[in-house]
Design an enzyme around this catalytic site. Structure first.
Site, PDB file in Angstrom:
ATOM      1  N   SER A  77       8.742  -0.974  -4.189  1.00  0.00           N
ATOM      2  CA  SER A  77       7.706  -0.120  -3.450  1.00  0.00           C
ATOM      3  C   SER A  77       8.008   0.651  -2.417  1.00  0.00           C
ATOM      4  O   SER A  77       7.300   1.538  -1.832  1.00  0.00           O
ATOM      5  CB  SER A  77       6.399  -1.218  -3.184  1.00  0.00           C
ATOM      6  OG  SER A  77       6.657  -2.090  -2.170  1.00  0.00           O
ATOM      7  N   ASP A 117      -0.051  -2.210   4.975  1.00  0.00           N
ATOM      8  CA  ASP A 117      -0.604  -3.492   4.337  1.00  0.00           C
ATOM      9  C   ASP A 117       0.486  -4.553   4.761  1.00  0.00           C
ATOM     10  O   ASP A 117       1.306  -4.761   5.529  1.00  0.00           O
ATOM     11  CB  ASP A 117      -0.635  -3.024   2.835  1.00  0.00           C
ATOM     12  CG  ASP A 117       0.566  -2.967   1.937  1.00  0.00           C
ATOM     13  OD1 ASP A 117       1.562  -3.225   2.715  1.00  0.00           O
ATOM     14  OD2 ASP A 117       0.251  -2.322   1.258  1.00  0.00           O
TER      15      ASP A 117
END
Length: 358
Positions: free
Chosen positions: A49, A333
């Site tokens: 990611s 996040d």
């Protein structure tokens, strides 16, 4: 230490949830011209990611949902951030557009393929993880298939390509997420990861890529998914020690690989120290603070433990909150940096990128 070990074992499981100045652009262009007289450089990206720009399927990832992408490109586009990720910054350094995601290669013009291709999938690792997606070996298979199909000419790859490889923790998340695994065999598992990663790196080089940038693992103990158990006040020392051990073994292997190549093909990008430097107390530039007061706290979080950034309920109501100013947060996040965070990391590792031209 036993308490820290328990916290680290539980928290690492969470890991799977899974504006550049003119001077910088001119500088990159100057080095690019020196390095490559055969045309534009191509960037081939492998990993997770931290470098995925749109490969992971929309049905399984929050990166395709609001509020991801609110800063860039202004809507969700598959990046695990509010904006740009590491791939985008390195592509800018190379003075090329960010390479097209492998999953989207058939939806764009062939001209877009000239900057290379991104094979990274969020949540993946060297081995299979708790997230469904192609591991590093399979990603390299995709690359090799494109070479066999002559999507990229072998001479072009040899003369003008650079690879970026990012593997930053999902293997550990999978390890601790499976029954029966604990911290006692962590050192053995780390060596197991690095051994296979070394095989994969050699394979990329043997396919013709002359320079390969490899990220060290970040400070795992500073990720919000772990610091949340410490009220976002402190990093977990045990998890950071595990990161340092991983990086020590990795750097030793990269040194060995470079001894076997004529042009020191492998360049390490020190994410660990880049993260640690950026997460120090807030810096001040021209009278304002670069980051929010608590740099360990993510900008986007679920309204409770059962929700995460991007969650909605059955009626479509938002079950997350976003901080007032994402542009000054380091983390977006529970795992991934914000665009601003990646800009800070890029600034720290930029000197290493010049080695891609030596």
């Amino acid at each position: 230490m036993e308490k820290q070990t328990t916290i680290a074992s539980s928290c690492l499981f969470l890991l799977y949830i899974a504006t550049f100045t003119v001077a910088e652009v001119l500088e990159a262009h100057h080095h690019l011209h020196q390095h490559n007289s055969h045309g534009s450089v191509k960037l081939f990206v492998f990993g997770d990611s931290y470098v995925d720009t749109g490969n992971i399927r929309k049905s399984v990832s929050p990166s395709w949902k609001e509020p991801y992408g609110i800063t860039f490109p202004g809507k969700p586009a598959g990046r695990f951030s509010n904006g740009r990720v590491l791939t985008d910054y390195i592509a800018s350094f190379l003075s090329i557009r960010s390479p097209v995601p492998y999953a989207l290669r058939k939806f764009g013009k062939k001209s877009k393929l000239q900057s290379g291709m991104n094979f990274a999938f969020g949540g993946t690792g060297v081995f299979d993880t708790l997230v469904s997606g192609p591991n590093l070996t399979t990603q390299i298979d995709f690359f090799e298939q494109l070479l066999q199909q002559k999507v990229y000419a072998k001479n072009d790859v040899v003369n003008s390509s650079i690879a970026l490889v990012s593997v930053v923790g999902n293997d550990y998340a999978a390890h601790f997420g499976r029954p029966g695994n604990d911290t006692k065999d962590l050192a053995i598992f780390t060596k197991y990861i690095i051994k296979q990663l070394t095989v994969d790196l050699k394979r990329i080089h043997n396919l013709g890529v002359q320079k390969i940038a490899v990220t060290t693992i970040e400070a795992l103990g500073c990720l919000p998914g772990i610091t949340s158990f410490l009220s976002y006040e402190n990093c977990n020392e045990f998890a950071n020690m595990a990161s340092m051990f991983h990086n020590q073994i990795l750097l030793q292997k990269l040194e060995e690989l470079n001894k076997d190549t004529k042009n020191s093909a492998f360049v390490d990008l020190d994410l660990y120290n880049a993260f640690m430097s950026a997460l120090k107390p807030p810096k001040h530039h021209q009278g304002y603070s670069t980051f929010q007061i608590n740099t360990l706290k993510p900008c986007c979080v679920g309204v409770s433990n059962e929700y995460s950034c991007g969650s909605v309920d059955q009626t479509g109501a938002k079950k997350y909150i976003v901080c007032n100013n994402p542009d000054v947060s380091f983390f977006w996040d529970m795992v991934n940096p914000s665009q601003n965070g990646w800009h800070e990391v890029y600034a720290a590792i930029k000197p290493s990128l010049h080695q891609l031209y030596s």
